[in-house]
Design a protein around this motif. Structure first.
Motif, short mmCIF file in Angstrom:
data_model
loop_
_atom_site.label_atom_id
_atom_site.label_comp_id
_atom_site.label_asym_id
_atom_site.label_seq_id
_atom_site.Cartn_x
_atom_site.Cartn_y
_atom_site.Cartn_z
N ILE A 11 84.17 40.97 -39.56
CA ILE A 11 82.92 41.67 -39.26
C ILE A 11 82.08 40.87 -38.27
O ILE A 11 81.51 41.43 -37.32
CB ILE A 11 82.14 41.97 -40.56
N LYS A 12 82.02 39.57 -38.45
CA LYS A 12 81.28 38.72 -37.50
C LYS A 12 81.90 38.78 -36.11
O LYS A 12 81.17 38.77 -35.10
CB LYS A 12 81.25 37.28 -38.00
N ALA A 13 83.21 38.85 -36.02
CA ALA A 13 83.88 38.93 -34.72
C ALA A 13 83.49 40.22 -34.00
O ALA A 13 83.20 40.21 -32.80
CB ALA A 13 85.39 38.84 -34.89
N VAL A 14 83.48 41.33 -34.72
CA VAL A 14 83.07 42.60 -34.12
C VAL A 14 81.62 42.51 -33.66
O VAL A 14 81.26 42.93 -32.56
CB VAL A 14 83.28 43.78 -35.10
N HIS A 15 80.79 41.93 -34.49
CA HIS A 15 79.37 41.74 -34.15
C HIS A 15 79.24 40.87 -32.89
O HIS A 15 78.47 41.21 -31.97
CB HIS A 15 78.64 41.11 -35.34
N ASP A 16 79.97 39.79 -32.83
CA ASP A 16 79.94 38.91 -31.66
C ASP A 16 80.38 39.64 -30.39
O ASP A 16 79.82 39.44 -29.32
CB ASP A 16 80.80 37.68 -31.88
N LEU A 17 81.40 40.49 -30.52
CA LEU A 17 81.85 41.27 -29.37
C LEU A 17 80.76 42.23 -28.89
O LEU A 17 80.57 42.41 -27.68
CB LEU A 17 83.12 42.05 -29.71
N ILE A 18 80.05 42.83 -29.81
CA ILE A 18 78.94 43.72 -29.44
C ILE A 18 77.87 42.94 -28.68
O ILE A 18 77.37 43.39 -27.64
CB ILE A 18 78.35 44.40 -30.69
N ILE A 19 77.53 41.77 -29.18
CA ILE A 19 76.51 40.94 -28.53
C ILE A 19 76.96 40.55 -27.13
O ILE A 19 76.18 40.62 -26.17
CB ILE A 19 76.20 39.70 -29.39
N TYR A 69 89.09 39.34 -21.84
CA TYR A 69 87.70 39.30 -21.38
C TYR A 69 87.10 37.89 -21.41
O TYR A 69 85.91 37.73 -21.20
CB TYR A 69 86.85 40.29 -22.18
N ASN A 70 87.94 36.90 -21.66
CA ASN A 70 87.51 35.50 -21.65
C ASN A 70 86.38 35.22 -22.66
O ASN A 70 85.33 34.70 -22.30
CB ASN A 70 87.10 35.07 -20.23
N PHE A 71 86.66 35.56 -23.91
CA PHE A 71 85.74 35.29 -25.02
C PHE A 71 86.40 34.33 -26.03
O PHE A 71 86.51 34.66 -27.21
CB PHE A 71 85.35 36.57 -25.76
N PRO A 72 86.84 33.17 -25.61
CA PRO A 72 87.57 32.30 -26.55
C PRO A 72 86.74 31.86 -27.75
O PRO A 72 87.28 31.66 -28.83
CB PRO A 72 87.97 31.10 -25.68
N GLU A 73 85.43 31.76 -27.57
CA GLU A 73 84.57 31.30 -28.67
C GLU A 73 84.57 32.30 -29.82
O GLU A 73 84.45 31.91 -30.99
CB GLU A 73 83.15 31.02 -28.17
N ILE A 74 84.71 33.58 -29.52
CA ILE A 74 84.73 34.59 -30.58
C ILE A 74 86.02 34.44 -31.40
O ILE A 74 85.98 34.48 -32.63
CB ILE A 74 84.59 36.01 -29.99
N LEU A 75 87.12 34.26 -30.72
CA LEU A 75 88.39 34.08 -31.44
C LEU A 75 88.37 32.80 -32.27
O LEU A 75 88.79 32.80 -33.43
CB LEU A 75 89.56 34.06 -30.44
N LEU A 76 87.87 31.73 -31.70
CA LEU A 76 87.79 30.46 -32.45
C LEU A 76 86.90 30.58 -33.67
O LEU A 76 87.23 30.05 -34.74
CB LEU A 76 87.27 29.34 -31.53
N ARG A 77 85.79 31.28 -33.54
CA ARG A 77 84.87 31.46 -34.67
C ARG A 77 85.56 32.29 -35.76
O ARG A 77 85.42 32.01 -36.95
CB ARG A 77 83.58 32.14 -34.21
N TYR A 78 86.31 33.32 -35.37
CA TYR A 78 87.03 34.12 -36.35
C TYR A 78 88.07 33.27 -37.09
O TYR A 78 88.20 33.37 -38.30
CB TYR A 78 87.75 35.31 -35.68
N GLN A 79 88.76 32.42 -36.37
CA GLN A 79 89.84 31.62 -36.95
C GLN A 79 89.35 30.45 -37.81
O GLN A 79 90.12 29.92 -38.59
CB GLN A 79 90.75 31.08 -35.84
N SER A 80 88.08 30.09 -37.68
CA SER A 80 87.58 28.93 -38.45
C SER A 80 87.22 29.27 -39.87
O SER A 80 87.08 30.38 -40.26
CB SER A 80 86.36 28.33 -37.75
#
Length: 80
Positions: A11-19, A69-80
């Motif tokens: 859910i946070k990853a989807v939210h981060d993508l929206i932001i 789309y070059n959003f590595p921080e979103i993927l890293l946050r999801y994986q942590s």
């Protein structure tokens, strides 16, 4: 569905993508490119709501979006 232990991060990853998408809009990112990003993003909540476990597919699809789309921080946050 996404497995319980990964649900909040999903859910946070989807939210981060929206932001991120909103930020791109404010930066005058091309409208067609924003529409394509939104088209890809809209599938993620559907995967979360599926009855059967879609965790692996959610993760691979999220990874695809983040790399494209070059959003590595979103993927890293999801994986942590």
């Amino acid at each position: 569905m996404v497995r319980e232990e990964k649900l909040n991060n999903a859910i946070k990853a989807v939210h981060d993508l929206i932001i991120k998408t909103r930020a791109l809009a404010y930066e005058n990112y091309p409208a067609l490119a924003l529409a394509k990003l939104l088209d890809e993003m809209e599938y993620l909540p559907a995967l979360i709501l599926e009855e059967k476990d879609q965790t692996e597919f959610f993760e691979s699809y999220l990874e695809h979006i983040c790399k494209q789309y070059n959003f590595p921080e979103i993927l890293l946050r999801y994986q942590s």
